[in-house]
Design a protein around this motif. Structure first.
Motif, mmCIF file in Angstrom:
data_model
loop_
_atom_site.group_PDB
_atom_site.id
_atom_site.type_symbol
_atom_site.label_atom_id
_atom_site.label_comp_id
_atom_site.label_asym_id
_atom_site.label_seq_id
_atom_site.Cartn_x
_atom_site.Cartn_y
_atom_site.Cartn_z
ATOM 1 N N GLU A 55 0.852 -1.192 0.000
ATOM 2 C CA GLU A 55 0.000 0.000 0.000
ATOM 3 C C GLU A 55 0.886 1.240 0.000
ATOM 4 O O GLU A 55 1.938 1.254 0.642
ATOM 5 C CB GLU A 55 -0.895 0.022 1.247
ATOM 6 C CG GLU A 55 -1.964 -1.034 1.243
ATOM 7 C CD GLU A 55 -1.482 -2.369 1.784
ATOM 8 O OE1 GLU A 55 -0.872 -2.391 2.860
ATOM 9 O OE2 GLU A 55 -1.693 -3.392 1.106
ATOM 10 N N PRO A 56 0.476 2.301 -0.720
ATOM 11 C CA PRO A 56 1.352 3.476 -0.829
ATOM 12 C C PRO A 56 1.674 4.075 0.543
ATOM 13 O O PRO A 56 0.783 4.253 1.365
ATOM 14 C CB PRO A 56 0.539 4.455 -1.691
ATOM 15 C CG PRO A 56 -0.818 3.884 -1.818
ATOM 16 C CD PRO A 56 -0.751 2.442 -1.495
ATOM 17 N N VAL A 87 5.372 2.923 -3.346
ATOM 18 C CA VAL A 87 5.592 4.286 -3.850
ATOM 19 C C VAL A 87 4.258 4.873 -4.295
ATOM 20 O O VAL A 87 3.916 6.013 -3.961
ATOM 21 C CB VAL A 87 6.580 4.276 -5.043
ATOM 22 C CG1 VAL A 87 6.894 5.697 -5.493
ATOM 23 C CG2 VAL A 87 7.860 3.540 -4.684
ATOM 24 N N LYS A 88 3.527 4.111 -5.066
ATOM 25 C CA LYS A 88 2.190 4.485 -5.543
ATOM 26 C C LYS A 88 1.308 3.256 -5.371
ATOM 27 O O LYS A 88 1.801 2.157 -5.136
ATOM 28 C CB LYS A 88 2.229 4.865 -7.032
ATOM 29 C CG LYS A 88 3.120 6.039 -7.367
ATOM 30 C CD LYS A 88 2.403 7.334 -7.100
ATOM 31 C CE LYS A 88 3.298 8.524 -7.410
ATOM 32 N NZ LYS A 88 2.713 9.773 -6.889
ATOM 33 N N ALA A 89 0.023 3.444 -5.564
ATOM 34 C CA ALA A 89 -0.873 2.286 -5.463
ATOM 35 C C ALA A 89 -0.583 1.279 -6.577
ATOM 36 O O ALA A 89 -0.936 0.109 -6.470
ATOM 37 C CB ALA A 89 -2.318 2.740 -5.510
ATOM 38 N N TRP A 90 0.084 1.734 -7.653
ATOM 39 C CA TRP A 90 0.377 0.847 -8.790
ATOM 40 C C TRP A 90 1.871 0.544 -8.926
ATOM 41 O O TRP A 90 2.292 -0.058 -9.892
ATOM 42 C CB TRP A 90 -0.134 1.475 -10.097
ATOM 43 C CG TRP A 90 0.257 2.925 -10.253
ATOM 44 C CD1 TRP A 90 -0.491 4.009 -9.871
ATOM 45 C CD2 TRP A 90 1.470 3.454 -10.805
ATOM 46 N NE1 TRP A 90 0.191 5.176 -10.142
ATOM 47 C CE2 TRP A 90 1.397 4.865 -10.718
ATOM 48 C CE3 TRP A 90 2.613 2.879 -11.356
ATOM 49 C CZ2 TRP A 90 2.421 5.701 -11.168
ATOM 50 C CZ3 TRP A 90 3.633 3.724 -11.794
ATOM 51 C CH2 TRP A 90 3.515 5.103 -11.696
ATOM 52 N N TRP A 91 2.688 0.968 -7.933
ATOM 53 C CA TRP A 91 4.141 0.794 -8.050
ATOM 54 C C TRP A 91 4.739 0.491 -6.676
ATOM 55 O O TRP A 91 4.583 1.267 -5.749
ATOM 56 C CB TRP A 91 4.748 2.073 -8.644
ATOM 57 C CG TRP A 91 6.252 2.118 -8.649
ATOM 58 C CD1 TRP A 91 7.114 1.071 -8.577
ATOM 59 C CD2 TRP A 91 7.065 3.294 -8.712
ATOM 60 N NE1 TRP A 91 8.405 1.517 -8.603
ATOM 61 C CE2 TRP A 91 8.412 2.878 -8.696
ATOM 62 C CE3 TRP A 91 6.781 4.655 -8.799
ATOM 63 C CZ2 TRP A 91 9.465 3.772 -8.742
ATOM 64 C CZ3 TRP A 91 7.846 5.558 -8.854
ATOM 65 C CH2 TRP A 91 9.169 5.108 -8.833
ATOM 66 N N THR A 92 5.412 -0.651 -6.603
ATOM 67 C CA THR A 92 6.104 -1.041 -5.371
ATOM 68 C C THR A 92 7.583 -1.236 -5.680
ATOM 69 O O THR A 92 7.931 -1.831 -6.703
ATOM 70 C CB THR A 92 5.512 -2.361 -4.827
ATOM 71 O OG1 THR A 92 4.194 -2.101 -4.345
ATOM 72 C CG2 THR A 92 6.339 -2.937 -3.693
ATOM 73 N N LEU B 108 -6.362 3.470 -8.192
ATOM 74 C CA LEU B 108 -4.904 3.404 -8.198
ATOM 75 C C LEU B 108 -4.252 4.722 -8.591
ATOM 76 O O LEU B 108 -3.237 5.119 -8.027
ATOM 77 C CB LEU B 108 -4.418 2.288 -9.135
ATOM 78 C CG LEU B 108 -4.890 0.861 -8.831
ATOM 79 C CD1 LEU B 108 -4.142 -0.139 -9.682
ATOM 80 C CD2 LEU B 108 -4.720 0.517 -7.376
ATOM 81 N N ALA B 109 -4.847 5.399 -9.540
ATOM 82 C CA ALA B 109 -4.249 6.654 -10.005
ATOM 83 C C ALA B 109 -4.260 7.710 -8.908
ATOM 84 O O ALA B 109 -3.463 8.649 -8.929
ATOM 85 C CB ALA B 109 -4.985 7.151 -11.233
ATOM 86 N N LYS B 110 -5.182 7.566 -7.950
ATOM 87 C CA LYS B 110 -5.295 8.585 -6.900
ATOM 88 C C LYS B 110 -4.879 8.070 -5.533
ATOM 89 O O LYS B 110 -5.223 8.654 -4.506
ATOM 90 C CB LYS B 110 -6.724 9.122 -6.874
ATOM 91 C CG LYS B 110 -7.029 9.906 -8.150
ATOM 92 C CD LYS B 110 -8.400 10.507 -8.123
ATOM 93 C CE LYS B 110 -8.616 11.298 -9.417
ATOM 94 N NZ LYS B 110 -9.982 11.807 -9.510
ATOM 95 N N GLY B 111 -4.185 6.937 -5.488
ATOM 96 C CA GLY B 111 -3.567 6.504 -4.235
ATOM 97 C C GLY B 111 -4.329 5.469 -3.441
ATOM 98 O O GLY B 111 -3.835 4.978 -2.431
#
Lengths: 306, 150
Positions: A55-56, A87-92, B108-111
């Protein structure tokens, strides 16, 4: 060709590396005591990745251990200390320190890895792809076995550390992770490819498959440590698929085993798996264990209080 | 064409201002509720099989504390960057199916991460818990951290 060495005891202990390993273990023990942690949502796999990302803002610190006894070799315990950050919701992104200890031989740090995982699709689908990119700088004494690729064999783990540590491998590793969640079950498949960048070696391939489910799909109303909801169980299989010079199952190792996870409420998550070698190239049994702590919103620790 | 030191400084200032403006717009977009428009009709109309059940609400409360509270606050009133879950939008405008869809897919784009690895019944428990909290103005008179500050 893989060389076979007799398990001759070595008196050459690498003291500074030993000290570093101790410091790292002490640091993780300190984290265990200090941090407020939460159960991560990852399935109980050691090699297979699912589409679950960190999780971010959260940092997960974990220690993954692998112990086994190769034929004609000494019992080893490989360890990887991981720092995984959302780092982001789509990047770890994840950084590993890798080390090992071999009975009648030595204890040493074997290198590091840096990996990144990206979710290209912004919504949940039947099959969720994740792209995995990793840079490894490890010597051949590494025994973490976080993946099996190419023609890896148990004879590689019988090479004494003083010889194995001299050979440094700098590799790029790419994975296509596919993962599905359905009625509490998780099914994940990984396709692995690896290329050494400091030597002219062929592309190597491997795979990993995992399936798992929590023992209960509902959270109970009371606070409890040993409730079924805190356990997950499943199975994992992985192995090499040769390389561009010889693709296939032959002359490489394959493993299969059950795996179990225990989320201690407000504490760490424990994983355990005995994994059995399926052919003569595999270590007969690998015992894998892991402990992880998730530090939520670590960035808040460094913010000034108003 | 050569740019002077002063011109370069001005350009840098303008760039910083643009980045700051984008960041502010991004933060405002976090709680704009645009996700509601993305929910498919079949999810929008779904009802919570555990709605109002005390056991499910208690179970959902445990899951909320474990996974959601750090970002949305222990009382679900939101934090500096993350929105309140006790706003009129979440408590009244959105259906239970909408919230369930958001938990599954995230934003996802907004966290907001996806929570699809939490089993479906447990996700419904979280929805039951969030809905049991009710709109914030009924208890505190404030809807979010920002409103509380005013």
């Amino acid at each position: 060709m893989h060389l076979r060495f007799s398990p001759a005891p070595s008196s050459a202990r690498i003291a500074p590396a030993h000290a570093v390993v101790r410091v790292l273990l002490a640091a993780s023990a300190l984290l265990f005591v200090l941090v407020t942690s939460a159960a991560a949502q990852e399935p109980p796999y050691f090699v297979t990745y699912s589409s679950a990302l960190e999780e971010p803002g959260n940092l997960e610190v974990s220690f993954k251990g692998t112990t086994g006894t190769p034929k004609n070799g000494n019992t080893f315990t490989g360890g990887a200390l991981e720092f995984e950050y959302g780092v982001k919701a789509w990047w770890t992104t994840e950084f590993y320190l890798d080390g090992q200890s071999t009975r009648n031989d030595s204890t040493l740090l074997t290198g590091f890895r840096w990996e990144n995982r990206f979710r290209p699709l912004m919504r949940e689908h039947w099959i969720n792809p994740v792209i995995y990119v990793e840079y490894e700088n490890l010597n051949q004494a590494s025994r973490s076995i976080l993946e099996v690729t190419g023609h890896q064999s148990q004879s590689d783990y019988a090479i004494p550390n003083q010889f194995a540590r001299v050979e440094i491998e700098r590799e790029m590793e790419l994975k296509l992770i596919l993962s599905s969640n359905f009625k509490g079950w998780n099914l994940s498949e990984n396709f692995i490819t690896e290329k050494e960048i400091n030597e002219s070696e062929p592309w190597e391939f491997g795979y990993a498959i995992g399936v798992s489910r929590p023992l209960s799909l509902l959270a109970s109303k009371r606070n409890c440590t040993f409730c079924r909801e805190n356990f997950s169980a499943g199975a994992e299989a992985y192995g090499g698929l040769g390389d561009t010079n010889g693709f296939g199952w032959k002359q490489t190792s394959q493993y299969l085993g059950p795996t179990v996870q225990f989320n201690i409420p407000k504490g760490p998550t424990l994983f355990f798996s005995p994994q059995f070698g399926l052919n003569a190239n595999s270590v007969p049994v690998l015992y894998r264990f892991s402990v992880s702590y998730e530090v939520q919103q670590i960035g808040n620790w460094f913010k000034r209080k108003r | 064409m050569m740019t002077t030191k002063v011109e370069r400084k001005d350009n840098a200032k303008q760039l910083r201002a643009a980045v700051l403006a984008c960041a502010l717009v991004g933060c405002m977009a976090l709680a704009d509720g645009s996700w509601l428009k993305k929910v498919p009709a079949d999810y929008h109309s779904r009802t919570n099989p555990y709605a109002g059940q005390a056991d499910a609400i208690a179970g959902g409360g445990k899951l909320f504390a474990d996974h959601c509270a750090k970002c949305h606050g222990a009382d679900a009133l939101g934090t500096e960057k993350k929105p309140s879950l006790r706003s009129e939008r979440v408590q009244k405008e959105a259906t239970e199916g909408d919230i369930f869809w958001l938990l599954k897919n995230g934003n996802l784009a907004k966290g907001m991460p996806t929570w699809s690895s939490i089993p479906e019944p447990s996700r419904w428990e979280i929805v039951a818990y969030v809905r049991s909290l009710g709109p914030a103005d009924a208890t505190t008179g404030a809807n979010s951290v920002e409103e509380k500050k005013r």
